[in-house]
Design an enzyme around this catalytic site. Structure first.
Site, short mmCIF file in Angstrom:
data_model
loop_
_atom_site.label_atom_id
_atom_site.label_comp_id
_atom_site.label_asym_id
_atom_site.label_seq_id
_atom_site.Cartn_x
_atom_site.Cartn_y
_atom_site.Cartn_z
CG HIS A 205 -0.33 0.10 2.52
ND1 HIS A 205 0.12 -1.00 3.19
CD2 HIS A 205 -0.03 1.16 3.32
CE1 HIS A 205 0.66 -0.63 4.35
NE2 HIS A 205 0.59 0.68 4.44
C1 UD1 Z 1 -2.68 5.13 5.52
C2 UD1 Z 1 -1.45 5.75 6.17
C3 UD1 Z 1 -0.29 4.77 6.10
C4 UD1 Z 1 -0.67 3.44 6.70
C5 UD1 Z 1 -1.93 2.92 6.05
C6 UD1 Z 1 -2.39 1.67 6.74
C7 UD1 Z 1 -1.15 8.19 5.99
C8 UD1 Z 1 -0.43 9.26 5.30
N1 UD1 Z 1 -1.05 6.97 5.45
O1 UD1 Z 1 -2.39 4.93 4.14
O2 UD1 Z 1 0.82 5.31 6.82
O3 UD1 Z 1 0.39 2.54 6.53
O4 UD1 Z 1 -2.97 3.89 6.16
O5 UD1 Z 1 -3.27 0.92 5.97
O6 UD1 Z 1 -1.78 8.43 6.99
N2 UD1 Z 1 -9.62 4.03 1.04
C9 UD1 Z 1 -10.78 3.33 0.91
N3 UD1 Z 1 -11.41 2.93 2.06
C10 UD1 Z 1 -10.94 3.16 3.30
C11 UD1 Z 1 -9.75 3.89 3.41
C12 UD1 Z 1 -9.09 4.32 2.27
O7 UD1 Z 1 -11.26 3.08 -0.18
O8 UD1 Z 1 -11.56 2.74 4.29
C13 UD1 Z 1 -8.90 4.46 -0.21
C14 UD1 Z 1 -9.28 5.86 -0.65
O9 UD1 Z 1 -9.26 5.86 -2.07
C15 UD1 Z 1 -8.12 6.69 -0.14
C16 UD1 Z 1 -6.96 5.74 -0.24
O10 UD1 Z 1 -7.50 4.46 0.06
O11 UD1 Z 1 -7.91 7.86 -0.87
C17 UD1 Z 1 -5.82 6.04 0.70
O12 UD1 Z 1 -6.27 6.15 2.06
P1 UD1 Z 1 -5.44 7.01 3.13
O13 UD1 Z 1 -6.00 6.85 4.48
O14 UD1 Z 1 -5.26 8.41 2.63
O15 UD1 Z 1 -4.00 6.38 3.07
P2 UD1 Z 1 -3.54 4.86 3.09
O16 UD1 Z 1 -2.89 4.55 1.80
O17 UD1 Z 1 -4.67 4.01 3.55
N1 UDP Z 2 -3.81 -6.64 8.30
C1 UDP Z 2 -5.06 -7.23 8.29
N2 UDP Z 2 -5.62 -7.58 7.10
C2 UDP Z 2 -4.99 -7.40 5.91
C3 UDP Z 2 -3.71 -6.80 5.92
C4 UDP Z 2 -3.15 -6.41 7.12
O1 UDP Z 2 -5.65 -7.45 9.36
O2 UDP Z 2 -5.56 -7.75 4.87
C5 UDP Z 2 -3.23 -6.20 9.59
C6 UDP Z 2 -1.86 -6.73 9.90
O3 UDP Z 2 -1.92 -7.97 10.58
C7 UDP Z 2 -1.29 -5.65 10.80
C8 UDP Z 2 -1.93 -4.38 10.26
O4 UDP Z 2 -3.07 -4.80 9.51
O5 UDP Z 2 -1.73 -5.84 12.15
C9 UDP Z 2 -0.97 -3.63 9.37
O6 UDP Z 2 -1.63 -2.59 8.74
P1 UDP Z 2 -1.14 -1.93 7.38
O7 UDP Z 2 -0.23 -2.84 6.68
O8 UDP Z 2 -2.35 -1.45 6.68
O9 UDP Z 2 -0.38 -0.62 7.89
P2 UDP Z 2 1.11 -0.29 8.35
O10 UDP Z 2 1.48 -1.21 9.44
O11 UDP Z 2 1.99 -0.41 7.15
O12 UDP Z 2 1.05 1.13 8.78
#
Ligand code: UD1
Ligand code: UDP
Length: 367
Positions: A205
């Site tokens: 991601h």
């Molecule tokens: C965010 C965090 C990242 C973290 C990740 C965990 C920031 C800058 N990034 O990234 O550090 O590792 O979460 O998963 O805070 N979207 C959906 N449904 C949701 C949420 C998001 O469709 O419930 C889509 C939307 O198109 C959105 C995109 O995902 O624009 C990105 O979501 P966003 O929360 O901005 O950043 P992540 O890539 O999820």
């Molecule tokens: N995770 C989950 N389902 C998934 C992928 C990840 O439950 O399909 C859990 C994983 O076990 C961990 C957390 O989500 O506890 C990690 O989140 P993510 O990778 O989104 O964010 P990051 O740690 O990179 O910020």
């Protein structure tokens, strides 16, 4: 003393599950959970509260998605209004997402002390939005709870006072160890039709990997080579699905034989799948940590990591994003296996949240 615990994105829910439990057990402490709404799909948010046996958040600010500025400012405005309404003695933030920095800045400008859980981690990579969030949050926080000794060194090097820094271990590991047994009852392997030890897991991601067609195409080539040898289960983050769809790559990905794409999995299913895999490939922070504790080899598809102990004391290898390097590293593990060191990072023992609760209790709230 009223403590407000902040969570916005998927990994935050895993971290606060143990913290909320530890803090709520203290006499004289009221703990409220504020969900910023950064993640909102059921499978990215509510599913975690169910799996982690957590009550619903006390408030959801409903900020949703947007550019960094829109999202960060949205959380700040809404959290400020919450703080107008609810007298708060301390704000506890976790990790490095936009919600973390937004709530820290809002609280500290109102004179409310901030405690940062997972402080001190540095990738030294300013292209990562999380690095900016980490640095700013640490600068604003009065209590800095580090998961590893490198965190202490980084914070001292930045001039943070030694008395603010507390090496406590890893709260994500607290949750993993608490739920591992329950996760063993998950039927996820059967549902996916994979056999323990005979598949790989992939999560992606990071913007650098999934926001451009060019980067994604290269990675798909690597996964095609690996999936030809062993099924690769890929629970897809919504950010990745968005790019695959917008760049017209979804069909190409679906056509890769052996690449099994699913939606994001619930926590219990995911940790069971992760724990029984032959190999994990990821750009996630939390997954690098969990694989270390689960003893599963992890290839991190990034040029750097803010979690170096997962390499020195764990199962993580940094392979970067070059498709040939990824294929070579993965096939190497499939052919030659992986020798576990048997070590675990210090204090990744399931009790970090209790240590944090002890320190917060001693500290008290506003001066
Ligand atoms: C965010 C965090 C990242 C973290 C990740 C965990 C920031 C800058 N990034 O990234 O550090 O590792 O979460 O998963 O805070 N979207 C959906 N449904 C949701 C949420 C998001 O469709 O419930 C889509 C939307 O198109 C959105 C995109 O995902 O624009 C990105 O979501 P966003 O929360 O901005 O950043 P992540 O890539 O999820
Ligand atoms: N995770 C989950 N389902 C998934 C992928 C990840 O439950 O399909 C859990 C994983 O076990 C961990 C957390 O989500 O506890 C990690 O989140 P993510 O990778 O989104 O964010 P990051 O740690 O990179 O910020």
């Amino acid at each position: 003393m009223r403590v407000v615990l902040i969570a916005g994105a998927r990994p935050n829910f895993v971290k606060i599950a143990s913290l909320r439990r530890a803090l709520s057990g203290r006499s004289g402490m009221e703990v409220l959970v504020v969900h910023t709404g950064q993640h909102y799909d059921d499978e990215m948010s509510a599913a975690f509260f169910r799996d982690l046996e957590m009550d619903e958040p006390d408030r959801n600010l409903g900020v949703g998605s947007g550019s960094h500025a829109v999202q960060t400012a949205g959380v700040m405005t809404r959290f400020d209004a919450f703080l107008d309404e609810v007298e708060t003695d301390m704000v506890v933030v976790v990790g490095d997402v936009n919600s973390t920095v937004a709530c820290s800045l809002t609280a500290v400008k109102r004179g409310i002390p901030v405690a940062h859980v997972e402080a001190g981690l540095r990738s030294f990579d300013w292209e990562m939005p999380e690095e900016i969030n980490r640095l700013v949050t640490d600068r604003l926080s009065s209590l800095l709870f580090t998961p590893s000794r490198d965190g202490d060194e980084n914070l001292k090097g930045e001039g943070r006072p030694a008395e603010a820094i507390h090496f406590v271990g890893n709260v994500m590991v607290d949750t993993l160890l608490r739920f591992r047994e329950k996760a063993a009852a998950s039927t996820v392997l059967d549902r996916l039709g994979v056999v323990a030890g005979e598949y790989a897991v992939l999560t992606l991601h990071r913007p650098r990997n999934v926001d451009t067609r060019e980067a994604f195409v290269g990675l798909l080539d690597a996964f095609a080579g690996i999936a030809g040898r062993m099924p690769v289960v890929y629970p897809m983050h919504p950010r990745s699905r968005r790019t695959l769809t917008e760049a017209g790559l979804l069909e190409r990905a679906e056509a890769i034989s052996g690449l099994m794409m699913t939606g994001p999995l619930g926590y219990l299913d995911f940790i069971e799948l992760e724990g029984r895999a032959k190999l994990v490939m990821t750009d996630s922070g939390g997954v690098q940590e969990e694989t270390t504790v689960l003893g599963v080899p992890c290839l991190t598809l990034r040029p750097n990591t803010e979690r170096p102990v997962t390499i020195t004391e764990g199962t993580n290898t940094l392979v970067g994003t070059n498709p040939d390097a990824i294929t070579k590293a993965a096939i190497g593990i499939l052919d030659e296996g992986y020798k576990l060191s048997g070590r675990l990072p210090e204090l990744w023992d399931g009790h970090a949240s209790e240590r944090i609760a002890d320190i917060i209790e001693d500290y008290g709230g506003r001066p």
